[in-house]
Scaffold this motif. Structure first.
Motif, PDB file in Angstrom:
ATOM      1  N   PHE A 123       0.866  -1.176   0.000  1.00  0.00           N
ATOM      2  CA  PHE A 123       0.000   0.000   0.000  1.00  0.00           C
ATOM      3  C   PHE A 123       0.901   1.224   0.000  1.00  0.00           C
ATOM      4  CE2 PHE A 123      -2.863   3.326   0.898  1.00  0.00           C
ATOM      5  CZ  PHE A 123      -4.072   2.905   0.359  1.00  0.00           C
ATOM      6  N   TYR A 124       0.742   2.037  -1.048  1.00  0.00           N
ATOM      7  CA  TYR A 124       1.555   3.263  -1.115  1.00  0.00           C
ATOM      8  C   TYR A 124       0.654   4.476  -1.247  1.00  0.00           C
ATOM      9  CZ  TYR A 124       0.854   2.868  -6.218  1.00  0.00           C
ATOM     10  OH  TYR A 124       0.302   2.768  -7.478  1.00  0.00           O
ATOM     11  N   ARG A 178       7.590  10.744  -5.589  1.00  0.00           N
ATOM     12  CA  ARG A 178       6.389  11.066  -4.805  1.00  0.00           C
ATOM     13  C   ARG A 178       5.939   9.893  -3.932  1.00  0.00           C
ATOM     14  NH1 ARG A 178       1.630  12.070  -8.554  1.00  0.00           N
ATOM     15  NH2 ARG A 178       0.691  12.649  -6.568  1.00  0.00           N
ATOM     16  N   LEU A 179       6.399   8.689  -4.273  1.00  0.00           N
ATOM     17  CA  LEU A 179       5.808   7.483  -3.692  1.00  0.00           C
ATOM     18  C   LEU A 179       6.385   7.111  -2.322  1.00  0.00           C
ATOM     19  CD1 LEU A 179       4.684   4.426  -5.652  1.00  0.00           C
ATOM     20  CD2 LEU A 179       6.251   4.027  -3.751  1.00  0.00           C
ATOM     21  N   LEU A 180       5.503   6.780  -1.401  1.00  0.00           N
ATOM     22  CA  LEU A 180       5.899   6.351  -0.058  1.00  0.00           C
ATOM     23  C   LEU A 180       5.100   5.093   0.297  1.00  0.00           C
ATOM     24  CD1 LEU A 180       7.673   7.307   2.376  1.00  0.00           C
ATOM     25  CD2 LEU A 180       5.584   8.284   3.326  1.00  0.00           C
ATOM     26  N   ARG A 181       5.825   4.041   0.693  1.00  0.00           N
ATOM     27  CA  ARG A 181       5.171   2.764   1.034  1.00  0.00           C
ATOM     28  C   ARG A 181       4.868   2.724   2.525  1.00  0.00           C
ATOM     29  NH1 ARG A 181       9.170  -1.750  -1.074  1.00  0.00           N
ATOM     30  NH2 ARG A 181       7.376  -3.058  -0.634  1.00  0.00           N
ATOM     31  N   LEU A 182       3.653   2.332   2.860  1.00  0.00           N
ATOM     32  CA  LEU A 182       3.253   2.269   4.268  1.00  0.00           C
ATOM     33  C   LEU A 182       3.458   0.847   4.806  1.00  0.00           C
ATOM     34  CD1 LEU A 182      -0.046   4.392   4.058  1.00  0.00           C
ATOM     35  CD2 LEU A 182       2.304   5.153   4.532  1.00  0.00           C
ATOM     36  N   PRO A 183       3.626   0.718   6.126  1.00  0.00           N
ATOM     37  CA  PRO A 183       3.806  -0.624   6.701  1.00  0.00           C
ATOM     38  C   PRO A 183       2.685  -1.562   6.255  1.00  0.00           C
ATOM     39  CG  PRO A 183       4.179   1.041   8.378  1.00  0.00           C
ATOM     40  CD  PRO A 183       3.657   1.767   7.159  1.00  0.00           C
ATOM     41  N   LEU A 184       3.055  -2.753   5.828  1.00  0.00           N
ATOM     42  CA  LEU A 184       2.052  -3.758   5.452  1.00  0.00           C
ATOM     43  C   LEU A 184       2.689  -5.135   5.559  1.00  0.00           C
ATOM     44  CD1 LEU A 184      -0.768  -4.518   4.431  1.00  0.00           C
ATOM     45  CD2 LEU A 184       0.022  -4.151   2.107  1.00  0.00           C
ATOM     46  N   TYR A 185       2.170  -5.925   6.475  1.00  0.00           N
ATOM     47  CA  TYR A 185       2.681  -7.292   6.629  1.00  0.00           C
ATOM     48  C   TYR A 185       1.622  -8.135   7.317  1.00  0.00           C
ATOM     49  CZ  TYR A 185       3.805  -5.213  11.205  1.00  0.00           C
ATOM     50  OH  TYR A 185       3.718  -4.547  12.388  1.00  0.00           O
ATOM     51  N   TYR A 186       1.800  -9.459   7.215  1.00  0.00           N
ATOM     52  CA  TYR A 186       0.893 -10.405   7.852  1.00  0.00           C
ATOM     53  C   TYR A 186       0.929 -10.175   9.357  1.00  0.00           C
ATOM     54  CZ  TYR A 186      -0.837 -14.944   9.500  1.00  0.00           C
ATOM     55  OH  TYR A 186      -1.526 -15.936  10.129  1.00  0.00           O
ATOM     56  N   GLY A 187      -0.240  -9.868   9.941  1.00  0.00           N
ATOM     57  CA  GLY A 187      -0.295  -9.645  11.385  1.00  0.00           C
ATOM     58  C   GLY A 187      -0.306  -8.179  11.792  1.00  0.00           C
ATOM     59  N   LEU A 188      -0.199  -7.259  10.824  1.00  0.00           N
ATOM     60  CA  LEU A 188      -0.310  -5.831  11.151  1.00  0.00           C
ATOM     61  C   LEU A 188      -1.712  -5.586  11.717  1.00  0.00           C
ATOM     62  CD1 LEU A 188       0.927  -2.909  10.934  1.00  0.00           C
ATOM     63  CD2 LEU A 188      -0.083  -2.792   8.651  1.00  0.00           C
ATOM     64  N   LYS A 189      -1.799  -4.812  12.802  1.00  0.00           N
ATOM     65  CA  LYS A 189      -3.090  -4.660  13.483  1.00  0.00           C
ATOM     66  C   LYS A 189      -3.898  -3.480  12.947  1.00  0.00           C
ATOM     67  CE  LYS A 189      -1.639  -6.847  17.752  1.00  0.00           C
ATOM     68  NZ  LYS A 189      -0.242  -7.118  17.366  1.00  0.00           N
ATOM     69  N   SER A 190      -5.218  -3.628  13.013  1.00  0.00           N
ATOM     70  CA  SER A 190      -6.111  -2.548  12.562  1.00  0.00           C
ATOM     71  C   SER A 190      -5.845  -1.255  13.326  1.00  0.00           C
ATOM     72  CB  SER A 190      -7.569  -2.949  12.756  1.00  0.00           C
ATOM     73  OG  SER A 190      -7.832  -4.114  12.027  1.00  0.00           O
TER      74      SER A 190
END
Ligand SMILES: *Cc1c(COP(=O)(O)O)cnc(C)c1O
Length: 375
Positions: free
Chosen positions: A292-293, A348-360
């Motif tokens: 997710f960017y 311009r692009l920045l990637r947000l944390p995203l991994y299995y187990g990331l909490k809502s």
């Protein structure tokens, strides 16, 4: 600190690795590798899937299978990981970089044909963020000019284009199972060989140029050196780790998709107000929530935003200095046409944390901070 990535772990990896050790089957092409190859073949519909030591090596193997030679040209985007180009320039080819589409960050299919010369051998579409390139157009160009298509599907496991799995549309497809990808074996990958006529050579080159695979199947009574090859098969320990994740892939993907959709929901208003851009998924593509960017206005705004997120214990990252502006890219490649979007959009692009187990809760916190930055 909210990490950018945490390698996936589903719980059975240790058991399978232990099993490989206890069974004294730790070298390549043992039972776990065979299970992974079978799983990949059945899931994707390719003619043959073979685990490799990385996606970089899967692409090198594809370049060998494609008989890439000095003086050949290979068309690819400049906005990609170095491995996409390495595999071909190692064989002496020149990388011909074509601009990307700003909406998907994938190679602009409408610019490929004008980059074709009589030296062009292959097109290498990179399915950025697990979102497919416009493959019908690319396959049509390849067919008319008699070019091979090698899909860099490093990020594309389970993604589809018009219902077809990424990596199965061109002649060869390459997956990565590095720890930063959706499913992992630490370091590793796979090649999908989509034409049955290429299978035998793929097995030979992957096994040091020998016909060892035929020997193990009992098709020849001794194995020997039949052409120049290398060693691209991973250890069973890595394959055992991967197999545990393949068995649980639905669970991993559902969790990532939930996170991706939550980011989308929580950031879409900011996008509507024109403050940021968020990913676009073309109608014919099903993606795999690999990434997710967001896109800031420009480089300065992105730097300020990533600094602000870091101050708030959020690790958001960017990547890919366009290859044509790197020292090696200047020597080994050439940008065809105008760089309208590659440099500008990559800044311009920045990637947000995203991994299995990331909490809502963590996603809510991250998006709140992004909104605070913009208001
Ligand atoms: C990760 C990645 C690679 C390299 O994968 P390895 O398995 O680390 O060799 C190649 N291309 C792209 C687009 C990638 O994201």
């Amino acid at each position: 600190m909210i990490s950018f990535n945490v390698p996936p772990y589903v719980g059975e990896e240790d058991k399978y690795i232990h099993e490989a050790i206890l069974n004294k089957k730790i070298c390549g092409d043992g039972p776990f590798t065979k299970k992974c190859n079978k799983w990949l073949k059945e899931k994707t519909g390719t003619a043959k899937a073979l685990l490799t030591t990385s996606c970089t090596h899967a692409t090198e193997l594809a370049a060998l299978l494609a008989d890439i030679k000095p003086g050949d040209e290979v068309i690819m985007p400049s906005y990609t990981f170095v491995s996409t180009a390495d595999a071909f320039v190692l064989r002496g080819a020149k990388a011909i970089f074509v601009d990307i589409r700003p909406d998907t960050m994938n190679i602009d299919e409408t610019l490929i044909e004008s980059a074709v010369t009589d030296r062009t051998k292959a097109i290498v579409p990179v399915h950025y963020a697990g979102v497919s390139c416009e493959m019908d157009t690319i396959m049509d160009i390849a067919k008319r000019h008699n070019l091979l298509v090698i899909e860099d599907a490093a990020q594309g496991i389970t993604s589809t284009y018009k219902g077809r799995q990424l990596g199965t549309i061109g002649d060869f497809g390459c997956y990565s199972f590095h720890e930063t990808k959706n499913i992992s074996m630490g370091e590793g990958g796979a090649i999908l060989v989509n034409n049955p006529s290429d299978i035998e050579r793929a097995e030979i080159i992957r096994e040091k140029g020998t016909d060892r695979s035929k020997f193990f199947r009992g098709q020849v009574d001794k194995y020997t050196w039949v052409e120049a090859g290398s060693s691209y098969l991973p250890s069973e320990l890595n394959a055992a780790h991967l197999y545990a994740q393949l068995e649980n892939i639905d669970k991993i993907q559902a969790d990532r998709m939930k996170s991706w959709n939550l980011y989308y929901e929580l950031l879409k208003d900011l996008a509507k107000e024109g403050k940021i851009d968020i990913p676009f998924i073309p109608e014919e593509c099903e993606h795999n929530a690999h990434m997710f960017y967001i896109k800031a206005k420009d480089l300065d705004e992105r730097t300020a935003l990533s600094d602000y997120l870091a101050e708030n214990d959020i690790n958001a990252v960017f990547h890919y200095i366009p290859l044509h502006s790197s020292p090696a890219g200047k020597r080994l490649g050439e940008f065809h046409g105008e760089d309208r979007f590659t440099t500008k959009e990559s800044e311009r692009l920045l990637r947000l944390p995203l991994y299995y187990g990331l909490k809502s809760d963590e996603i809510s916190y991250i998006t709140q901070k992004i909104k605070k930055f913009y208001n």
